[in-house]
Design an enzyme around this catalytic site. Structure first.
Site, PDB file in Angstrom:
ATOM      1  N   LYS A  46      39.101  64.654  47.218  1.00  0.00           N
ATOM      2  CA  LYS A  46      40.278  64.201  45.748  1.00  0.00           C
ATOM      3  C   LYS A  46      39.142  63.181  45.527  1.00  0.00           C
ATOM      4  O   LYS A  46      38.507  62.603  45.730  1.00  0.00           O
ATOM      5  CB  LYS A  46      41.301  63.150  46.950  1.00  0.00           C
ATOM      6  CG  LYS A  46      42.067  62.671  46.542  1.00  0.00           C
ATOM      7  CD  LYS A  46      43.221  62.353  47.227  1.00  0.00           C
ATOM      8  CE  LYS A  46      42.428  60.577  47.127  1.00  0.00           C
ATOM      9  NZ  LYS A  46      42.164  59.466  46.624  1.00  0.00           N
ATOM     10  N   ASP A  73      43.165  62.496  41.374  1.00  0.00           N
ATOM     11  CA  ASP A  73      44.767  61.653  41.827  1.00  0.00           C
ATOM     12  C   ASP A  73      44.582  60.340  40.939  1.00  0.00           C
ATOM     13  O   ASP A  73      43.935  59.405  41.558  1.00  0.00           O
ATOM     14  CB  ASP A  73      44.003  61.586  43.488  1.00  0.00           C
ATOM     15  CG  ASP A  73      45.138  60.087  43.755  1.00  0.00           C
ATOM     16  OD1 ASP A  73      45.571  60.080  43.626  1.00  0.00           O
ATOM     17  OD2 ASP A  73      45.073  59.152  45.067  1.00  0.00           O
ATOM     18  N   LYS A  75      46.864  59.125  39.014  1.00  0.00           N
ATOM     19  CA  LYS A  75      48.587  58.455  39.318  1.00  0.00           C
ATOM     20  C   LYS A  75      48.592  57.598  37.829  1.00  0.00           C
ATOM     21  O   LYS A  75      48.791  56.595  37.937  1.00  0.00           O
ATOM     22  CB  LYS A  75      47.802  56.706  40.010  1.00  0.00           C
ATOM     23  CG  LYS A  75      47.905  57.874  41.544  1.00  0.00           C
ATOM     24  CD  LYS A  75      48.222  56.406  43.001  1.00  0.00           C
ATOM     25  CE  LYS A  75      47.804  56.870  44.349  1.00  0.00           C
ATOM     26  NZ  LYS A  75      46.905  57.186  44.765  1.00  0.00           N
ATOM     27  N   ASP A  78      52.742  55.468  32.493  1.00  0.00           N
ATOM     28  CA  ASP A  78      52.884  55.064  31.137  1.00  0.00           C
ATOM     29  C   ASP A  78      53.888  55.384  30.432  1.00  0.00           C
ATOM     30  O   ASP A  78      54.384  56.266  31.368  1.00  0.00           O
ATOM     31  CB  ASP A  78      51.535  54.947  30.523  1.00  0.00           C
ATOM     32  CG  ASP A  78      50.247  54.150  29.679  1.00  0.00           C
ATOM     33  OD1 ASP A  78      51.729  53.893  28.781  1.00  0.00           O
ATOM     34  OD2 ASP A  78      50.159  54.043  29.484  1.00  0.00           O
ATOM     35  N   THR A 132      52.121  54.609  50.451  1.00  0.00           N
ATOM     36  CA  THR A 132      51.843  54.433  51.805  1.00  0.00           C
ATOM     37  C   THR A 132      51.298  52.910  52.063  1.00  0.00           C
ATOM     38  O   THR A 132      51.433  52.707  52.894  1.00  0.00           O
ATOM     39  CB  THR A 132      50.669  55.050  52.282  1.00  0.00           C
ATOM     40  OG1 THR A 132      49.313  55.879  51.346  1.00  0.00           O
ATOM     41  CG2 THR A 132      51.543  56.889  52.720  1.00  0.00           C
ATOM     42  N   ARG A 223      39.743  57.120  55.060  1.00  0.00           N
ATOM     43  CA  ARG A 223      38.437  56.246  55.822  1.00  0.00           C
ATOM     44  C   ARG A 223      38.275  56.625  57.409  1.00  0.00           C
ATOM     45  O   ARG A 223      38.160  56.294  57.770  1.00  0.00           O
ATOM     46  CB  ARG A 223      39.012  55.198  55.554  1.00  0.00           C
ATOM     47  CG  ARG A 223      38.646  54.169  54.179  1.00  0.00           C
ATOM     48  CD  ARG A 223      38.660  52.531  53.781  1.00  0.00           C
ATOM     49  NE  ARG A 223      40.703  52.764  53.783  1.00  0.00           N
ATOM     50  CZ  ARG A 223      41.368  52.190  52.992  1.00  0.00           C
ATOM     51  NH1 ARG A 223      40.769  50.550  52.783  1.00  0.00           N
ATOM     52  NH2 ARG A 223      42.316  52.223  52.933  1.00  0.00           N
TER      53      ARG A 223
HETATM   54  O1  C5P Z   1      41.349  55.742  53.017  1.00  0.00           O
HETATM   55  P1  C5P Z   1      42.256  56.084  53.628  1.00  0.00           P
HETATM   56  O2  C5P Z   1      42.968  57.644  54.280  1.00  0.00           O
HETATM   57  O3  C5P Z   1      42.908  54.814  53.065  1.00  0.00           O
HETATM   58  O4  C5P Z   1      43.030  56.781  51.830  1.00  0.00           O
HETATM   59  C1  C5P Z   1      43.459  57.268  51.232  1.00  0.00           C
HETATM   60  C2  C5P Z   1      43.459  58.028  50.136  1.00  0.00           C
HETATM   61  O5  C5P Z   1      44.606  58.182  49.598  1.00  0.00           O
HETATM   62  C3  C5P Z   1      42.657  56.750  49.019  1.00  0.00           C
HETATM   63  O6  C5P Z   1      42.215  57.052  47.986  1.00  0.00           O
HETATM   64  C4  C5P Z   1      44.167  56.613  48.105  1.00  0.00           C
HETATM   65  O7  C5P Z   1      43.166  55.678  46.987  1.00  0.00           O
HETATM   66  C5  C5P Z   1      44.954  58.319  48.102  1.00  0.00           C
HETATM   67  N1  C5P Z   1      46.705  57.606  48.033  1.00  0.00           N
HETATM   68  C6  C5P Z   1      47.712  56.890  49.113  1.00  0.00           C
HETATM   69  N2  C5P Z   1      48.294  57.108  48.797  1.00  0.00           N
HETATM   70  C7  C5P Z   1      48.906  57.718  48.279  1.00  0.00           C
HETATM   71  C8  C5P Z   1      48.702  58.016  46.911  1.00  0.00           C
HETATM   72  C9  C5P Z   1      47.067  58.509  47.312  1.00  0.00           C
HETATM   73  O8  C5P Z   1      46.701  55.933  50.136  1.00  0.00           O
HETATM   74  N3  C5P Z   1      50.526  57.111  47.864  1.00  0.00           N
END
Ligand code: C5P
Length: 250
Positions: A46, A73, A75, A78, A132, A223
């Site tokens: 991603k 990703d 997002k 606009d 999330t 992470r």
């Molecule tokens: O590190 P972590 O597992 O929290 O990363 C989640 C990844 O998913 C990040 O890159 C974040 O930008 C992306 N993301 C998210 N929630 C969303 C869409 C994408 O956490 N609704």
């Protein structure tokens, strides 16, 4: 020290294609070092706003040349004309999925969908529903009445009505897709945390097993894998859990 060859095991073929590792790093060189470390066994990555803003199209093209599947990703959020133009500008980029915020509204989502009408095999267009990182309280502070679940359901319906190919959503909202949408619809789940991993800024998290059992098609792993002391071992554990969720045992 585990070597990346283990990740090539054919028992991981099913879960490998359902995984995107989040390259949330500030430069192409750091991203490509991670890709090299994970080796040929990891096929999906991603590219989010941090890496895209730092390294742009060229890092996406490099990943594609390495044979990787890419979820862009970015997002988009606009007015309809701007989002459609932004998507047209991306149409020759070799990515599997791109996303827009469903909060942009129905007209914007329809404009996004029609931006690639003349593209023979366009990337999947995915709608972000409720991030999330937001809790029930955050949603209420935003002035949304009726609660997070009702809001998620509403945003899912908009994505469906506009003809999007799927959504990014929290694992806890996965049952809403089956209730609301009666056609094939891609379900991408971020906020995935193996047991014991730190939640960081995410609020609505799930374990890999829970996400797969509830029907996730793809997991975004950030992470929860990349910040562990041995990311290769952490990914292997997540994949073992995903296989259990798919009824494949370990
Ligand atoms: O590190 P972590 O597992 O929290 O990363 C989640 C990844 O998913 C990040 O890159 C974040 O930008 C992306 N993301 C998210 N929630 C969303 C869409 C994408 O956490 N609704």
């Amino acid at each position: 020290m585990m070597d990346s060859g283990m990740l090539l095991d054919s028992r991981y073929d099913v879960v490998r294609n359902r995984t995107y590792l989040a390259l949330d790093v500030p430069s192409a060189s750091e991203a490509l070092a991670l890709v090299e470390r994970f080796g040929a066994g990891v096929t999906g990555y991603k590219v989010g706003l941090e890496l895209y803003n730092a390294a742009g199209r060229s890092v996406v093209e490099t990943l594609a040349k390495l044979g990787k599947r890419i979820f862009l990703d970015i997002k988009l959020h606009d007015i309809p004309n701007t989002v459609a133009g932004a998507l047209r500008a991306l149409k020759d980029l070799p990515v599997e999925m791109v996303n827009v915020h469903t909060l942009g509204g129905l007209e914007m989502l329809c404009a996004a969908k029609s931006a690639w009408e003349d593209v023979e095999q366009p990337p999947l267009l995915i709608g972000v529903t409720v991030l999330t990182s937001l809790s029930e309280e955050d949603v209420s502070l935003l002035g949304v009445h009726g609660g997070l679940t009702a809001w998620s359901r509403r945003l899912l319906s908009l994505a469906d009505e506009a003809g999007l190919d799927g959504v990014v959503l929290s694992a806890s909202e996965l049952p809403l897709v089956a209730e609301t949408i009666k056609r094939p619809f891609v379900r991408v789940v971020p906020g995935v945390r193996p047991l014991q991993a730190d939640t960081y800024d995410q609020q609505r998290i799930a374990t890999p097993l829970q996400a797969i059992e509830k029907g996730a098609d793809h997991l975004v792993l950030g992470r929860g894998v990349l910040s562990q002391s041995n990311p290769l071992v952490a990914l292997q554990r997540v994949w073992d859990e995903m296989r259990v969720g798919l009824g494949e045992g370990v």
